[in-house]
Each structure stands twice: as structure tokens, then as C-alpha cells.
Design a protein around this motif. Structure first.
Motif, PDB file in Angstrom:
ATOM      1  N   ARG A 246     -85.560  29.038  70.202  1.00  0.00           N
ATOM      2  CA  ARG A 246     -84.240  28.644  69.722  1.00  0.00           C
ATOM      3  C   ARG A 246     -83.637  27.569  70.613  1.00  0.00           C
ATOM      4  O   ARG A 246     -84.012  27.387  71.778  1.00  0.00           O
ATOM      5  N   LEU A 247     -82.631  26.881  70.034  1.00  0.00           N
ATOM      6  CA  LEU A 247     -81.998  25.752  70.701  1.00  0.00           C
ATOM      7  C   LEU A 247     -80.515  25.748  70.342  1.00  0.00           C
ATOM      8  O   LEU A 247     -80.151  25.947  69.179  1.00  0.00           O
ATOM      9  N   VAL A 248     -79.643  25.560  71.331  1.00  0.00           N
ATOM     10  CA  VAL A 248     -78.209  25.411  71.093  1.00  0.00           C
ATOM     11  C   VAL A 248     -77.711  24.247  71.937  1.00  0.00           C
ATOM     12  O   VAL A 248     -78.286  23.918  72.980  1.00  0.00           O
ATOM     13  N   ALA A 249     -76.628  23.597  71.471  1.00  0.00           N
ATOM     14  CA  ALA A 249     -76.092  22.421  72.162  1.00  0.00           C
ATOM     15  C   ALA A 249     -74.653  22.665  72.584  1.00  0.00           C
ATOM     16  O   ALA A 249     -73.876  23.322  71.875  1.00  0.00           O
ATOM     17  N   GLY A 250     -74.287  22.132  73.734  1.00  0.00           N
ATOM     18  CA  GLY A 250     -72.922  22.229  74.245  1.00  0.00           C
ATOM     19  C   GLY A 250     -72.757  21.312  75.438  1.00  0.00           C
ATOM     20  O   GLY A 250     -73.641  20.503  75.748  1.00  0.00           O
ATOM     21  N   ASP A 251     -71.618  21.446  76.112  1.00  0.00           N
ATOM     22  CA  ASP A 251     -71.355  20.677  77.327  1.00  0.00           C
ATOM     23  C   ASP A 251     -71.297  21.669  78.481  1.00  0.00           C
ATOM     24  O   ASP A 251     -70.285  22.322  78.696  1.00  0.00           O
ATOM     25  N   LEU A 252     -72.390  21.791  79.203  1.00  0.00           N
ATOM     26  CA  LEU A 252     -72.494  22.811  80.244  1.00  0.00           C
ATOM     27  C   LEU A 252     -71.828  22.409  81.548  1.00  0.00           C
ATOM     28  O   LEU A 252     -71.425  23.266  82.330  1.00  0.00           O
ATOM     29  N   LEU A 296     -79.592  32.439  70.251  1.00  0.00           N
ATOM     30  CA  LEU A 296     -78.703  32.011  71.331  1.00  0.00           C
ATOM     31  C   LEU A 296     -77.384  31.527  70.761  1.00  0.00           C
ATOM     32  O   LEU A 296     -77.323  31.037  69.634  1.00  0.00           O
ATOM     33  N   ALA A 297     -76.318  31.647  71.556  1.00  0.00           N
ATOM     34  CA  ALA A 297     -75.007  31.110  71.182  1.00  0.00           C
ATOM     35  C   ALA A 297     -74.269  30.719  72.447  1.00  0.00           C
ATOM     36  O   ALA A 297     -74.483  31.309  73.520  1.00  0.00           O
ATOM     37  N   ALA A 311     -77.286  35.722  74.490  1.00  0.00           N
ATOM     38  CA  ALA A 311     -78.640  35.791  73.938  1.00  0.00           C
ATOM     39  C   ALA A 311     -78.877  37.163  73.338  1.00  0.00           C
ATOM     40  O   ALA A 311     -78.495  38.185  73.922  1.00  0.00           O
ATOM     41  N   ALA A 312     -79.498  37.174  72.160  1.00  0.00           N
ATOM     42  CA  ALA A 312     -79.941  38.410  71.528  1.00  0.00           C
ATOM     43  C   ALA A 312     -81.424  38.561  71.793  1.00  0.00           C
ATOM     44  O   ALA A 312     -82.215  37.667  71.472  1.00  0.00           O
ATOM     45  N   ALA A 313     -81.796  39.696  72.398  1.00  0.00           N
ATOM     46  CA  ALA A 313     -83.191  39.902  72.789  1.00  0.00           C
ATOM     47  C   ALA A 313     -83.566  41.364  72.585  1.00  0.00           C
ATOM     48  O   ALA A 313     -83.162  42.224  73.370  1.00  0.00           O
ATOM     49  N   GLY A 314     -84.282  41.645  71.515  1.00  0.00           N
ATOM     50  CA  GLY A 314     -84.693  43.011  71.248  1.00  0.00           C
ATOM     51  C   GLY A 314     -83.506  43.905  70.953  1.00  0.00           C
ATOM     52  O   GLY A 314     -82.745  43.665  70.013  1.00  0.00           O
ATOM     53  N   THR A 315     -83.309  44.900  71.776  1.00  0.00           N
ATOM     54  CA  THR A 315     -82.182  45.822  71.590  1.00  0.00           C
ATOM     55  C   THR A 315     -81.001  45.477  72.492  1.00  0.00           C
ATOM     56  O   THR A 315     -80.048  46.247  72.566  1.00  0.00           O
ATOM     57  N   LEU A 316     -81.054  44.327  73.147  1.00  0.00           N
ATOM     58  CA  LEU A 316     -80.017  43.975  74.116  1.00  0.00           C
ATOM     59  C   LEU A 316     -79.338  42.660  73.780  1.00  0.00           C
ATOM     60  O   LEU A 316     -79.953  41.739  73.229  1.00  0.00           O
TER      61      LEU A 316
END
Length: 513
Positions: A246-252, A296-297, A311-316
Motif C-alpha cells: 500500500r501507498l499513502v501521500a502526505g506532508d510528513l 495505511l492512512a 496501519a491495519a495489520a491482521g487483528t491489530l
């Protein structure tokens, strides 16, 4: 208000949009925020994919959409004024629907839906009525099954176009919008890989959208810049250990240059890839998640003016909090869901200035984690403003406006993305709101002793404005009334203002000792 003040304000808001601005600032890291126990609502569908969040009925509350791959339908969960969600209502879609995009395709300032199958070339437009309902599906064909869709004015003609990534071939398709709810013949762009994910963001500051994508089987990130004539410039390849994730864009890092965050090749870590302003990205050190991530968000979870990651990963569900240098801190678990957490979004569901987390739980539920932000002394929100497509624009701050707080600053949520606006400070408060500028948008700040300065939102529609509090004792107890005024891109605004202006709620900031 003098005629000169009115003229300067209107002239300032007529300037071109600044590129990819937003977050940042000099505030020190805030402690990770706590979230309330999750609230669950059923979607009515199954195998939910492609989570989207927007104010579909223009009531100021955010609504949620999910594509149900199993039930050949879309689920619409309407948002309530208190930020909760109603039970999902099913909308018809094509078999094995997997991709979903939200935007105005017919120029009526009502949000429409475009959905596509992940197994065939079936696709359809559902035009919004503005009241949260939709007309009959208007079918059209894509040449292949779609992996992802995005609505954006790529050609610069004021009409939203459709970008679609193939789930079967190494191609991206651009379908220009006709402005009446449909699309004309597609233009195809060949890639060096089958696209795994893509985002659309201005990477080089020319105020045009560009496309950034990752691929299956290659460890790189490619940028396809907009050529300004409705086409694409040759790809810029950036080496990065991202492969099929996955890929997300922003200003970090707050420099108003787009960065991207990508999953690494194993999908167990995230990479912050810093943009250089030309379309190239440099990958930093990975941040381990400890589980295989699927979504990802980005959003400012802790309210410090910096962009954080969910991040969504499995059950977490994990959170990585951003630092001033643009790096992400170690992953911290937000919530465990035995049914599984897949698609995730970060959004201010109540329009109160704090960012909440939504995700697909199992196959047929939406989980909502409300941000349990403490209310710092001296802050009070009032008024509704004039919302845009993301609902009520929240106005808050990163802490208490106490004497000598050099890190103090204002922050907004749900503003138009990548937009230019003005921070207004003055008084007295105008709680019901009025339109002294004649622009069709409510202002909640009186023009006595008005000051203003430019502000910029990031790709998530968030902004941070540093406003250090002096050490002058005589200021204690002084109320300052604050609001932001935005001008959105006319091709994607939902504002009732004829010229596309939107305003936040008002904020009273009373200086504390």
C-alpha cells in the motif's frame, strides 16, 4: 470593516493554490492520544473493501462507504451529528466490486460514486442527489478488471476525470470526464510493472496532480507527472524496498512538498519516502509493524500539527506518530480486533478538530475509534462554518493558550485538500455566523481588530498554524476569536458558496496564566 480590508481579503483568496501544503510547525511531540472503546456498526454487506469517507448528504457529518465484493453492492453508513454511524444501507453494484471512488462527476457539487469490478471490466457511476441517496447505476466498461480508482481533474478543464489501475496488466487508464456524469475514450499509460497501488498528489509544485505508484515484483516507486495538456510525462523511478504494498501521500516534514509512506516488500514495515519537489522520493529507514499490513492512512492523531500514520495489520491497528524531521516513531498498538482489521481511514467524524480512526472489522462491520482528546484550558469551539466535501471543518489547537507557550498553534481538520486559505483572528464572536464579505460562506469572527495570514492544507485537508503566546501578564483572560477561510478547487468542491469558499467552525482561545 473597511473597503480596503475587504478588497485585500478577497484578492488574497483569489491567488493560485499553493502546492501540497499543510502540517508541520515547531510544536514538541505530544504524547500518544488515547482512543475510546470501539463502536461497531454493521454494513449489511460482506467482504468489505475500498473504504471511503465523505459528507455525502452535506449535513456536516461524515458518511462511510464500503464496496462489498461478495454481495455485489456498496454499503452506505450515514453519519449522525454526534459522530456515530447508522446501520449500512445497500446500493447496487456490479459483481465482485472491488474499487470505489467518490467525487463530483457531473458538476452539480453533489458527491457521486464510481465503482468497478476486480474481476471484469464492469464499472458504473451512481450520481448523488445531495441528500445522501443516489440515482440508478449508469454502467460503462473498462478494458480490464480494476485494482483502484481515483477521481481528479487531471486535464485541468474543471471536470473530474477517472484514473484507473489495472488488476491484470501493467497499465493505468485515464478516462476524461465529460462534465455530465460520464467519461470519454480512455488513454492508456504503460508501466514497467503491474500496479499494486497509487496515489494522486502534486509532487513538484506546479499545482497539477501527479500519479505516484508502486508495483508488483519491483522494489521502486514511480512518479508519472502531469504534462499540463491532459497527458503524462515519462516516469521518474525512485529506488525503494516497496513491492506490491500500500501507498499513502502526505506532508510528513512540513515543507509543503509531498512525501509518501509505503509498505516494504515483506509488508511488515513502513517506509517514509521523502519527496524532493521534482517527483523523486528517497526512502528512509523502515519502521517495523510486527505484522502483515493491508492498509495505511495518514492524519494528525495527537494534534501536534504533524502527520501520523495508522496501519491495519491482521487483528491489530497500529499508530506511528510523526516527528518534526518527518520520520515516524515506533509502532504502537491502538486496538486489537479478533475479527480482523483491513481497510482503514483517519478522519474527523465529528468536525471538532480531532482525528478519529475508522476501519473495516471482519467482513461486515465498521469499527470507529473516537479520539479521546482532552480539552485544554482556554479553548471552546462554536458555530458551524460552511462545510465542504469532508463535512464540518474543525478548528482546535495543540494545547492550552497559556502565557509563554511558544509551541502553541491552531489546527484544522476536514478542510479542502491541498488548498490555500486565510487564518482570521479578531472579535467579537459571531456565533450564528454572517457573510460580511458577500462570498456565500459563514464567518464567525467579527472584524474588530482583525488580523489575517495565509495558511495551507495538506493532502488530508489538515493544517497547522504556529501562534506562540507572549509572556505578557496583562493578556491573561483575553479572548481571541479564530476561524479559517478556504477556497477550494471548483472541480471538487461541495460548498454552497458560488465561488467555492468554505469556512471552519469558530474557536475561542482565552489566554491562560
Amino acid at each position: 470593516m473597511s473597503a480596503q480590508t475587504r478588497t485585500l481579503l478577497l484578492a488574497s483568496l483569489g491567488l493560485p493554490f499553493a502546492a501540497c501544503g499543510g502540517g508541520g510547525g515547531s510544536a514538541p511531540p505530544a504524547p500518544p492520544v488515547g482512543f475510546a472503546a470501539p463502536e461497531f456498526q454493521t454494513t449489511g454487506g460482506a467482504n468489505g473493501r475500498s473504504l471511503a469517507v465523505a459528507d455525502l448528504d452535506h449535513d456536516g457529518a461524515l458518511d462511510v462507504l464500503v464496496a462489498n465484493e461478495t454481495f455485489a453492492s456498496l454499503s452506505l453508513l450515514k453519519g449522525r451529528a454526534d459522530g456515530s454511524l447508522a446501520t449500512g444501507v445497500l446500493l447496487p453494484a456490479m459483481p465482485l466490486v472491488a474499487a470505489l471512488a467518490v467525487g463530483d462527476v457531473d458538476g452539480d457539487r453533489r458527491l457521486d460514486l464510481v465503482a468497478a469490478s476486480g474481476a471484469s471490466g464492469g464499472a458504473a457511476v451512481l450520481r448523488g442527489t445531495g441528500g445522501g441517496s443516489f440515482g440508478s447505476a449508469e454502467s460503462f466498461a473498462l478494458p480490464w478488471a480494476a485494482r483502484k480508482l481515483w477521481l481528479v481533474d487531471w486535464t485541468g478543464d474543471g471536470k473530474n476525470d477517472l484514473l484507473a489501475a489495472s488488476a491484470q496488466t501493467a497499465e493505468i487508464a485515464l478516462l476524461p470526464g465529460n462534465g455530465a456524469g460520464g467519461f470519454v475514450a480512455a488513454t492508456f499509460v504503460s508501466l514497467a510493472f503491474a500496479p499494486a497501488d497509487f496515489v494522486v498528489v502534486d509532487t513538484n509544485g506546479d499545482r497539477r496532480p501527479d500519479l505516484v505508484c508502486t508495483g508488483i515484483g519491483v522494489q521502486r516507486i514511480d512518479t508519472l507527472r502531469n504534462d499540463g495538456a491532459g497527458g503524462f510525462l515519462p516516469a521518474i523511478a525512485s529506488t525503494a524496498p516497496a513491492q506490491g504494498g500500500r501507498l499513502v501521500a502526505g506532508d510528513l516534514d512540513g515543507d509543503r512538498i509531498a512525501d509518501v509512506v509505503a509498505l516494504d516488500a515483506a509488508r511488515t514495515a513502513v517506509l517514509v519516502c521523502r519527496g524532493d519537489g521534482s517527483g523523486s522520493f528517497a526512502a528512509g529507514s523502515p519502521v517495523a509493524l510486527g505484522a502483515n499490513a493491508t492498509s495505511l492512512a495518514l492524519g494528525d492523531l495527537d494534534g501536534d500539527g504533524r502527520t501520523d500514520l495508522v496501519a491495519a495489520a491482521g487483528t491489530l491497528l497500529f499508530a506511528c506518530y510523526g516527528a518534526a524531521t518527518g520520520v515516524l516513531g515506533a509502532a504502537q498498538a491502538l486496538h486489537s480486533d479478533a475479527l480482523g482489521a483491513t481497510w482503514v481511514a483517519a478522519a474527523d467524524v465529528r468536525g471538532d478538530g480531532s482525528v478519529d480512526v475508522l476501519y473495516v472489522s471482519g467482513t461486515d462491520r465498521i469499527g470507529l475509534l473516537r479520539n479521546s482528546r482532552p480539552a485544554p484550558a482556554g479553548l471552546a469551539s462554536y458555530g458551524t462554518g460552511t462545510p465542504d466535501c469532508q463535512g464540518r471543518i474543525g478548528m482546535w489547537a495543540n494545547g492550552s493558550p497559556r502565557l509563554g507557550n511558544a509551541a502553541f498553534g491552531y489546527r484544522t481538520t476536514n478542510a479542502p485538500a491541498d488548498a490555500f486559505g486565510v487564518l482570521l483572528q479578531g472579535g467579537p464572536a459571531d456565533v450564528p455566523g454572517s457573510d460580511p464579505l458577500g462570498i456565500g460562506a459563514l464567518l464567525h469572527v467579527g472584524f474588530g481588530a482583525l488580523t489575517s495570514r495565509f495558511v495551507f492544507s495538506d493532502p488530508q485537508g489538515q493544517s497547522f498554524m504556529s501562534e506562540p503566546v507572549p509572556t505578557t501578564p496583562g493578556l491573561v483572560g483575553l479572548p481571541i476569536y479564530v476561524q479559517t477561510l478556504w477556497r477550494a478547487d471548483l472541480s471538487r468542491t461541495c460548498s454552497t458558496s458560488p465561488a467555492g469558499y468554505a469556512t471552519s467552525a469558530g474557536l475561542t482561545s482565552t489566554i491562560q496564566p
